[in-house]
Design an enzyme around this catalytic site. Structure first.
Site, short mmCIF file in Angstrom:
data_model
loop_
_atom_site.label_atom_id
_atom_site.label_comp_id
_atom_site.label_asym_id
_atom_site.label_seq_id
_atom_site.Cartn_x
_atom_site.Cartn_y
_atom_site.Cartn_z
N ASP A 51 -6.62 6.57 2.70
CA ASP A 51 -5.45 6.24 3.52
C ASP A 51 -4.89 7.60 3.96
OD1 ASP A 51 -3.60 3.87 4.34
OD2 ASP A 51 -2.18 5.31 3.54
N LYS B 34 -2.94 -1.25 -3.60
CA LYS B 34 -2.70 0.02 -2.91
C LYS B 34 -2.28 1.04 -3.96
CE LYS B 34 -2.66 1.78 1.32
NZ LYS B 34 -3.44 1.40 2.51
#
Ligand code: NDP
Length: 451
Positions: free
Chosen positions: A170, A130
């Protein structure tokens, strides 16, 4: 080491907190997994001897870098960029990039840790990662966003690649940002490869990637209800957020006959008792993605209620779909949902429910789908985008719709298998997701030896 010498859960968490001080979101995410995995591995010596959970909770590497860019007035601005490469035991690192002022190391470590299990659950060969930056795209011009994305990728490009690490979108990173970042990667590397997913259809994107997370979250609810011989049709639903995940969740709920009465953003929520139909949804998508406005405008347009600085969970409902951000359902709100008759929660956002809120849901034995299972549809279609890029082909939309549907059903069934409670018909999907996600990664790590 004898079984009796193993550290227990409390000792494990104490060590984790000592090594990662102040990273509360990371502690929360690890605890949620560890509390199930410790029970599961109690009599499985190999996982203890190999320190598997300890290793998964220690990222392979973390890259932190300065991102300088110029705003439209010629001022030099400085942000901090990150990429957490958590675990690549079952495939290249894979996970989104978040641009939001709240981004910090704790949040990205929690997301990368969760992603490791989520990606494993999809059954596709993807490790967990991430990244992001504390950059706030809100109020910035397209040119400012472009310059930021280019500067971010100027550093990140050294650390990613189609077989190394494949980021996606995201919060705050949608089609526009992916386009700018892919353009900069291509310019720096002079290679056209599938280094990012969520790309535009003109340059290697996959049909239904945009829809996949929201659709998948609703499919998971559908599958949990089907076990109870029930359905979404006719149910009153709360959805939070008004971004990518939320809007496609609403679209799918509408297709399945549910009625969505709320949506939100960081300024508050709208309550439309008549339901947010497809026309109203189109207005909201335009408002949030094209005009980049606030949700209150939709309340004015629909002549419905707007509740400033509040979250939707006080509204009575049958089903709830948190699709905004982490820890957006407090323990008190979880209890209120249960009291008001909510029978199922499917988490579109990552870790949207506080730890004790999850316990409230599972103790009340309502249907509860944790994010790492319920929102895995997005990364699953990202995995399929990677396959299409490698093969230099594009599959038909219907093929991808069917694949997404089958993958979500498979995740549901896998969680059901590992989460079934002996002597009752209750399924603990949290436990199911944690254990099913853990075993594949753990067994791959054991095969590699101590690396
Ligand atoms: P978007 O940026 O498209 O939308 C985010 C939405 O959440 C916006 O409505 C935003 O409001 C709201 N929001 C963000 N932060 C807060 C906050 N602190 N309080 C209240 N509302 C907030 O993001 P996505 O829809 O892509 O992501 C939503 C969630 O889903 C995240 O948890 C993400 O990690 C998760 N997720 C996303 C996937 C994807 O494919 N996109 C895949 C798997 C998980 P505002 O407009 O005011 O900022």
């Amino acid at each position: 080491m004898a079984v009796s010498d193993h550290v227990n859960l409390d000792q494990f968490m104490a060590g984790l907190k000592r090594r990662n001080p102040g990273e509360t979101e990371f502690h929360q995410a690890v605890y949620e997994v560890a509390s199930n995995v410790f029970d599961y591995i109690e009599d499985k010596e190999i996982y203890h001897a190999q320190q598997i959970l300890r290793r998964i909770a220690e990222p392979d590497r973390i890259i932190i870098f300065r991102v300088c860019w110029e705003d439209d007035n010629g001022n030099v601005r400085v942000n901090r960029g990150y990429r957490v490469q958590n675990n690549n035991s079952i495939g290249p690192y894979k996970g989104g990039i978040r641009f939001h002022p709240s981004v910090n190391l704790s949040i990205l470590k929690f997301l990368a840790f969760e992603q490791t299990f989520k990606n494993s659950l999809t059954g596709l060969p993807m490790g967990g990662g991430k990244g992001g930056a504390d950059f706030n795209p809100r109020g910035k011009s397209d040119n400012e966003v472009m310059r930021f994305c280019q500067s971010f990728m100027t550093e990140l490009h050294r650390h990613v690649g189609e077989d190394v690490d494949v980021p996606a979108g995201d919060i705050g990173v949608g089609a526009r940002e992916i386009g700018y970042m892919f353009g900069q990667y291509k310019r720096l590397e002079n290679r056209f490869v599938g280094v990012l997913t969520g790309k535009g259809m003109e340059f290697g994107g996959s049909p239904i990637r945009t829809e996949a997370t929201g659709y998948g979250t609703v499919y998971f609810m559908h599958d949990m209800l089907a076990v109870k011989k029930d359905a979404i049709d006719g149910k009153t639903c709360l959805v939070s957020g008004s971004g990518n995940v939320a809007t496609y969740a609403v679209e799918k709920i509408n297709q399945l006959g549910g009625k969505v009465v709320t949506l939100s953003d960081s300024s508050g929520y709208i309550y439309d008792k008549d339901g947010i139909d497809d026309d109203k949804l189109a207005f909201i998508v335009d408002l949030k993605t094209v005009r980049r406005g606030r949700i209150e405008e939709a309340a004015k347009e629909f002549n419905c209620e707007f509740h400033a600085d509040k979250r939707p969970w006080e509204v009575p409902c049958d089903l709830a779909f948190p699709c905004a951000t982490q820890n957006e359902i407090s323990t008190e709100e979880a209890k209120l949902l249960i009291k008001n008759g909510c029978m199922g929660v499917s988490e579109g956002a990552n870790m949207p429910t506080e730890q004790d809120g999850i316990h409230a849901f599972t103790n009340a034995k309502i249907l509860f789908a944790p994010s790492k299972a319920a929102n895995a549809g997005g990364v699953a279609v990202s995995g399929l985008e990677m396959s299409q890029n490698s093969a230099r082909i594009t599959w038909k939309e219907q093929e991808l719709q069917d694949l997404l549907r089958n993958i979500m059903q498979g995740i549901h069934d896998n969680c059901q298998e590992y989460g079934a409670e002996a002597g009752s018909d209750y399924v603990d999907y949290v436990k199911g997701a944690n254990i099913a996600g853990f075993t594949k990664v753990a067994d791959a790590m054991i095969a590699y030896g101590v690396v």
